[in-house]
Design an enzyme around this catalytic site. Structure first.
Site, mmCIF file in Angstrom:
data_model
loop_
_atom_site.group_PDB
_atom_site.id
_atom_site.type_symbol
_atom_site.label_atom_id
_atom_site.label_comp_id
_atom_site.label_asym_id
_atom_site.label_seq_id
_atom_site.Cartn_x
_atom_site.Cartn_y
_atom_site.Cartn_z
ATOM 1 N N GLU A 458 0.806 -1.229 0.000
ATOM 2 C CA GLU A 458 0.000 0.000 0.000
ATOM 3 C C GLU A 458 0.835 1.274 0.000
ATOM 4 O O GLU A 458 0.440 2.285 0.582
ATOM 5 C CB GLU A 458 -0.980 0.011 1.184
ATOM 6 C CG GLU A 458 -1.908 -1.178 1.217
ATOM 7 C CD GLU A 458 -2.599 -1.450 -0.114
ATOM 8 O OE1 GLU A 458 -2.938 -0.491 -0.826
ATOM 9 O OE2 GLU A 458 -2.770 -2.630 -0.462
ATOM 10 N N GLY A 459 1.978 1.232 -0.651
ATOM 11 C CA GLY A 459 2.778 2.452 -0.796
ATOM 12 C C GLY A 459 4.023 2.436 0.059
ATOM 13 O O GLY A 459 3.947 2.296 1.281
#
Length: 614
Positions: A458-459
């Site tokens: 997620e980043g």
């Protein structure tokens, strides 16, 4: 599990989560119903997840060219999870939910993350369905979201592509209208998608009847070209198997094919896939192209997807936290039982003296205390953010808007901080075990491997840092940072009234002032490059300042429980909280000065370093 006392203290003694039942949406609940949910989830996690954590790590998913095989234990665990009602825990009764606060849902899911994050639970499925509840049509909610909440279908998020990675501007998956009457389909405007998506968790399996992919793709313009950047991205529902308007399987396989499984360092029990959309392996009506249904409006896909991404970032933070916690408990148990060496200064190196347990050595205590401060602090942060979600959805207008903005600022921290520092806790857990720690005879090496993925999930840190310094602290004229600073200062003022914690309050006030001045200095020239050159050190300094605030607030609640002579928690338990807070202030908070110094001076050593000199 050792988790429960700390979870109870943070929820009830610190956050006052029991008071949520005073809100109309949660009026049917009480602490008794909250605790009943925890009891059920703890039991399922203990019986269906924890015993099989090593099994799913060693028996990775297998793809025979047509079908993915997972251990029976994974099927059993997922079935038990769905039967618990946790997939729809926070949803309306009408959707089959329990209308639980998100704070309680997040807390209950912590048991599964600690027992076996590799088996997984329902983070992506719930996030997928929650997105559709906000941005989908009524039919899409009924056909797709409702079946995901029941556990009949599962969900994914398909963003990354092999050539683009995290750079969503470079997405090239195409979506073209499926015939002239493409807008007449009752499930949504119907398109044909073609392209490839990489790193898709749970992208292929046989755990549920169907898999609902949420896919980012671009609709070509009249000239047939894709709009450059993120502006042209739209969002589509692409089911693995096509369904009718009642959600029944039609017997037609959609043109979504598994190209291969990615073999990962950790989380080996969950499939991670490369998916080909529209390659023609499963043609629909004799034509290549995966059938997809538009969610929301064209070219608004990224805005819609952020709803799921932000939810997933808090979920990843919680997963990282609980992996750290699992390692902490394992190394604590080991340290209490492993005899080795003798204490310096007590008989010297006299080998005739009995060995001591390694927990008696100062450096082992240091490593255990570091783990405790990282993991319990991270848990408090995640629960605080979860309560902000409830505040945003059920609070009065001003409080709800403040919660929204605080979440914007804190979400990069909620994802990144546990994924870095609870990973460090796992590393320390291995160190406590010594040579045994990196063998498969003990679980701590798997916890480290599983947790290492969360710094990317997620980043990455780089993305979170750019988001924080480049967007979140600037949005709405910096109001989010000011709101956060106000809350920190309120805690400082309360600490000033408590002799034992006043010094911590002074340290926090100093760190906060440095954070604010560094933020202003970074942007003082208005040049984006120098301002963001040290976005990750800024993220680290910001995160440590936030965790220092969290620990001081928890310490104040701990002191109140001690003063009230609370019978709910032992003296040793409460002393442990104060000791972990003291450790964080003495050993961790001072690090912020170095991180923020390169931010405020706009240090360009890294940015300017010539490629040929590496």
């Amino acid at each position: 599990m050792q988790l429960r006392p700390t979870l109870d203290f943070l929820l009830y003694d610190w956050l006052g989560a029991e008071s949520l039942n005073q809100r109309p949406r949660f009026a049917d609940h009480s602490r008794e119903t909250f605790d009943a949910v925890f009891d059920i989830c703890e039991k399922i996690a203990r019986e269906k997840y924890a015993p099989f954590n090593r099994l799913v790590d060693t028996q990775e998913p297998h793809f025979d060219g047509e079908k993915v095989t997972l251990p029976q234990a994974t099927h059993d665990a997922q079935k038990a999870y769905a039967a618990s009602g946790m997939l729809s825990a926070a949803q309306d009764y009408e959707m089959g939910g329990m209308q639980l606060p998100y704070t309680v849902e997040a807390s209950a899911n912590a048991f599964f993350a600690m027992a076996s994050v590799s088996i997984g639970s329902g983070m992506l499925t719930t996030g997928n369905a929650n997105l559709l509840m906000v941005h989908g049509s009524e039919t899409q909610k009924e056909v797709f979201a409702k079946n995901e909440f029941s556990g009949r279908f599962s969900g994914t998020m398909c963003l990354s592509e092999p050539q683009a990675g995290s750079s969503l501007s470079d997405v090239i998956t195409r979506a073209v209208p499926d015939g002239d009457d493409f807008e007449s389909d009752l499930l949504g405007a119907r398109y044909r998608l073609s392209g490839n998506k990489m790193w898709i968790s749970s992208g292929e399996h046989e755990l549920t009847e169907n898999i609902i992919h949420l896919v980012l793709a671009k609709i070509p313009g009249p000239d047939g070209k894709l709009i450059a950047g993120t502006r042209g991205i739209s969002l589509f529902i692409v089911p693995k198997k096509l369904v009718d308007i009642e959600g029944k399987l039609t017997g037609v396989r959609n043109d979504v094919a598994l190209a291969g499984l990615n073999h990962k360092l950790g989380w080996r029990g969950t499939t991670n896939t490369l998916l080909n959309f529209g390659e023609g392996k499963y043609p629909v009506d004799g034509k290549a192209g995966a059938i997809g249904y538009l969610v929301g409006q064209p070219h608004q896909g990224l805005r819609c997807m952020f709803h799921m991404m932000n939810e997933a970032r808090i979920g990843v933070g919680m997963a990282a936290t609980m992996l750290g916690m699992a390692g902490y408990y394992a190394s604590l148990d080991y340290a209490k039982n492993r005899p080795q060496g003798r204490l310096m200064g007590v008989g010297g190196k006299d080998a005739s003296r009995p060995q001591v347990r390694i927990i008696e050595h100062a450096d082992v205590k240091r490593m255990l205390l570091a783990q405790k401060s990282y993991c319990e602090g991270a848990l408090a942060l995640e629960l605080y953010c979860a309560k902000l979600v409830d505040e945003q959805h059920t609070g009065q207008a001003k409080a709800a808007d403040d919660a929204r903005l605080l979440l914007e600022v804190l979400t990069p921290i909620a994802k990144s901080w546990p994924s870095e520092w609870c990973l460090e806790a796992n590393s320390l857990a291995i160190q406590v075990h010594g040579g045994y720690g990196y063998t498969r005879d003990f679980p701590v090496e798997q916890y480290w491997r599983d947790n290492r993925l969360n710094m990317i999930h997620e980043g990455t840190h780089g993305i979170q840092g750019l988001d924080l310094l480049g967007r979140k602290v600037l949005m709405e004229e910096g109001r989010g940072l000011l709101l956060l600073a106000d809350r920190m200062q309120a805690t400082v003022l309360r600490a000033a009234q408590t002799a034992e914690l006043a010094q911590h309050g002074e340290q926090l006030a100093k760190a906060l002032a440095h954070l604010q001045s560094a933020t202003q200095a970074a942007w003082s020239t208005g040049e984006t490059g120098p301002a963001l050159a040290n976005a990750v050190p800024y993220l680290q300094g910001f995160g440590h300042t936030v965790l220092a605030w969290i620990w001081l607030d928890v310490a104040l609640a701990t002191k109140a429980a001690i003063d009230a002579k609370s019978a709910a928690h032992s003296g040793a338990f409460l002393t442990g909280k104060l000791g972990a807070a003291a450790y964080f202030y003495q050993y961790e908070l001072p690090k912020t000065a170095a991180w923020l110094r390169v931010v405020e001076t706009r240090e360009m050593t890294c940015a300017d370093f010539p490629e040929e000199s590496f």
